[in-house]
Design a protein around this motif. Structure first.
Motif, PDB file in Angstrom:
ATOM      1  N   GLY A  13       0.795  -1.218   0.000  1.00 41.32           N
ATOM      2  CA  GLY A  13       0.000   0.000   0.000  1.00 41.32           C
ATOM      3  C   GLY A  13       0.825   1.264   0.000  1.00 41.32           C
ATOM      4  O   GLY A  13       0.285   2.352  -0.134  1.00 41.32           O
ATOM      5  N   LEU A  14       2.142   1.148   0.166  1.00 44.53           N
ATOM      6  CA  LEU A  14       3.007   2.317   0.139  1.00 44.53           C
ATOM      7  C   LEU A  14       3.457   2.604  -1.283  1.00 44.53           C
ATOM      8  O   LEU A  14       3.700   1.682  -2.055  1.00 44.53           O
ATOM      9  CB  LEU A  14       4.252   2.085   0.993  1.00 44.53           C
ATOM     10  N   GLY A  15       3.594   3.883  -1.604  1.00 43.93           N
ATOM     11  CA  GLY A  15       4.130   4.269  -2.897  1.00 43.93           C
ATOM     12  C   GLY A  15       5.639   4.097  -2.918  1.00 43.93           C
ATOM     13  O   GLY A  15       6.286   3.907  -1.878  1.00 43.93           O
ATOM     14  N   GLU A  16       6.210   4.191  -4.079  1.00 43.40           N
ATOM     15  CA  GLU A  16       7.661   4.042  -4.235  1.00 43.40           C
ATOM     16  C   GLU A  16       8.409   5.104  -3.419  1.00 43.40           C
ATOM     17  O   GLU A  16       9.442   4.816  -2.818  1.00 43.40           O
ATOM     18  CB  GLU A  16       8.039   4.124  -5.709  1.00 43.40           C
ATOM     19  N   ARG A  17       7.894   6.312  -3.387  1.00 40.94           N
ATOM     20  CA  ARG A  17       8.546   7.375  -2.623  1.00 40.94           C
ATOM     21  C   ARG A  17       8.570   7.037  -1.131  1.00 40.94           C
ATOM     22  O   ARG A  17       9.594   7.211  -0.473  1.00 40.94           O
ATOM     23  CB  ARG A  17       7.851   8.710  -2.843  1.00 40.94           C
ATOM     24  N   GLU A  18       7.465   6.550  -0.612  1.00 39.77           N
ATOM     25  CA  GLU A  18       7.422   6.193   0.806  1.00 39.77           C
ATOM     26  C   GLU A  18       8.403   5.066   1.120  1.00 39.77           C
ATOM     27  O   GLU A  18       9.104   5.104   2.134  1.00 39.77           O
ATOM     28  CB  GLU A  18       6.003   5.793   1.229  1.00 39.77           C
ATOM     29  N   ARG A  19       8.470   4.083   0.253  1.00 39.73           N
ATOM     30  CA  ARG A  19       9.430   2.986   0.456  1.00 39.73           C
ATOM     31  C   ARG A  19      10.867   3.501   0.366  1.00 39.73           C
ATOM     32  O   ARG A  19      11.741   3.064   1.111  1.00 39.73           O
ATOM     33  CB  ARG A  19       9.175   1.861  -0.543  1.00 39.73           C
ATOM     34  N   ALA A  20      11.112   4.470  -0.520  1.00 40.55           N
ATOM     35  CA  ALA A  20      12.452   5.039  -0.660  1.00 40.55           C
ATOM     36  C   ALA A  20      12.846   5.836   0.587  1.00 40.55           C
ATOM     37  O   ALA A  20      14.001   5.798   1.015  1.00 40.55           O
ATOM     38  CB  ALA A  20      12.527   5.923  -1.907  1.00 40.55           C
ATOM     39  N   VAL A  21      11.894   6.552   1.181  1.00 41.01           N
ATOM     40  CA  VAL A  21      12.172   7.292   2.411  1.00 41.01           C
ATOM     41  C   VAL A  21      12.571   6.319   3.511  1.00 41.01           C
ATOM     42  O   VAL A  21      13.569   6.525   4.216  1.00 41.01           O
ATOM     43  CB  VAL A  21      10.948   8.144   2.827  1.00 41.01           C
ATOM     44  N   LEU A  22      11.827   5.247   3.671  1.00 35.42           N
ATOM     45  CA  LEU A  22      12.165   4.257   4.696  1.00 35.42           C
ATOM     46  C   LEU A  22      13.514   3.601   4.415  1.00 35.42           C
ATOM     47  O   LEU A  22      14.287   3.345   5.343  1.00 35.42           O
ATOM     48  CB  LEU A  22      11.060   3.204   4.804  1.00 35.42           C
ATOM     49  N   ALA A  23      13.809   3.361   3.152  1.00 38.30           N
ATOM     50  CA  ALA A  23      15.108   2.762   2.802  1.00 38.30           C
ATOM     51  C   ALA A  23      16.261   3.699   3.177  1.00 38.30           C
ATOM     52  O   ALA A  23      17.298   3.240   3.670  1.00 38.30           O
ATOM     53  CB  ALA A  23      15.149   2.429   1.314  1.00 38.30           C
ATOM     54  N   LEU A  24      16.092   5.001   2.955  1.00 32.83           N
ATOM     55  CA  LEU A  24      17.138   5.955   3.338  1.00 32.83           C
ATOM     56  C   LEU A  24      17.331   5.974   4.851  1.00 32.83           C
ATOM     57  O   LEU A  24      18.450   6.102   5.335  1.00 32.83           O
ATOM     58  CB  LEU A  24      16.793   7.358   2.854  1.00 32.83           C
ATOM     59  N   GLU A  25      16.241   5.804   5.585  1.00 34.79           N
ATOM     60  CA  GLU A  25      16.336   5.824   7.041  1.00 34.79           C
ATOM     61  C   GLU A  25      16.996   4.562   7.596  1.00 34.79           C
ATOM     62  O   GLU A  25      17.503   4.584   8.703  1.00 34.79           O
ATOM     63  CB  GLU A  25      14.954   6.012   7.659  1.00 34.79           C
ATOM     64  N   ARG A  26      16.988   3.486   6.858  1.00 30.29           N
ATOM     65  CA  ARG A  26      17.652   2.247   7.312  1.00 30.29           C
ATOM     66  C   ARG A  26      19.167   2.367   7.251  1.00 30.29           C
ATOM     67  O   ARG A  26      19.871   1.657   7.954  1.00 30.29           O
ATOM     68  CB  ARG A  26      17.215   1.070   6.438  1.00 30.29           C
ATOM     69  N   ARG A  27      19.667   3.244   6.405  1.00 30.72           N
ATOM     70  CA  ARG A  27      21.122   3.377   6.203  1.00 30.72           C
ATOM     71  C   ARG A  27      21.770   4.187   7.310  1.00 30.72           C
ATOM     72  O   ARG A  27      21.134   5.002   7.956  1.00 30.72           O
ATOM     73  CB  ARG A  27      21.389   4.109   4.890  1.00 30.72           C
ATOM     74  N   SER A  28      23.063   3.970   7.482  1.00 28.42           N
ATOM     75  CA  SER A  28      23.845   4.862   8.335  1.00 28.42           C
ATOM     76  C   SER A  28      24.586   5.818   7.401  1.00 28.42           C
ATOM     77  O   SER A  28      24.903   5.473   6.266  1.00 28.42           O
ATOM     78  CB  SER A  28      24.817   4.072   9.199  1.00 28.42           C
ATOM     79  N   TRP A  29      24.876   7.007   7.893  1.00 28.06           N
ATOM     80  CA  TRP A  29      25.459   8.050   7.052  1.00 28.06           C
ATOM     81  C   TRP A  29      26.817   8.442   7.594  1.00 28.06           C
ATOM     82  O   TRP A  29      26.989   8.596   8.812  1.00 28.06           O
ATOM     83  CB  TRP A  29      24.507   9.241   6.977  1.00 28.06           C
ATOM     84  N   PRO A  30      27.807   8.641   6.706  1.00 24.22           N
ATOM     85  CA  PRO A  30      29.190   8.850   7.125  1.00 24.22           C
ATOM     86  C   PRO A  30      29.464  10.185   7.806  1.00 24.22           C
ATOM     87  O   PRO A  30      30.382  10.281   8.603  1.00 24.22           O
ATOM     88  CB  PRO A  30      29.987   8.742   5.834  1.00 24.22           C
TER      89      PRO A  30
END
Length: 85
Positions: A13-30
């Motif tokens: 039920g989530l759009g691609e943008r919503e899934r992409a936001v969650l994917a970015l939040e799963r990452r750690s940032w340098p």
């Protein structure tokens, strides 16, 4: 591969943008600025709009079903910040 601005919902039920936001939040940032740069380059969003979308997602049961670990972690962080205010 679909575009991150594709509004069509997936099976969850989530759009691609919503899934992409969650994917970015799963990452750690340098370092500082890396996440904001990725938000602009990958999603075409300003950081302000990104965080507006993210906060709405944290209250969306579809996001919780899609990625419970990330959503629950971010809900805890948000609650801790609210308590400090």
């Amino acid at each position: 591969m679909t575009d991150a601005s594709d509004p069509r919902p997936g099976e969850d039920g989530l759009g691609e943008r919503e899934r992409a936001v969650l994917a970015l939040e799963r990452r750690s940032w340098p370092g500082p600025g890396a996440k904001e740069r990725a938000v602009r380059e990958r999603l075409g969003l300003s950081p302000t709009r990104y965080y507006q979308l993210l906060n709405a997602l944290l209250d969306d049961p579809r996001a919780l079903a899609h990625d419970p670990v990330t959503v629950n972690r971010l809900r805890r962080v948000r609650a801790e910040k609210e308590q400090r205010r």
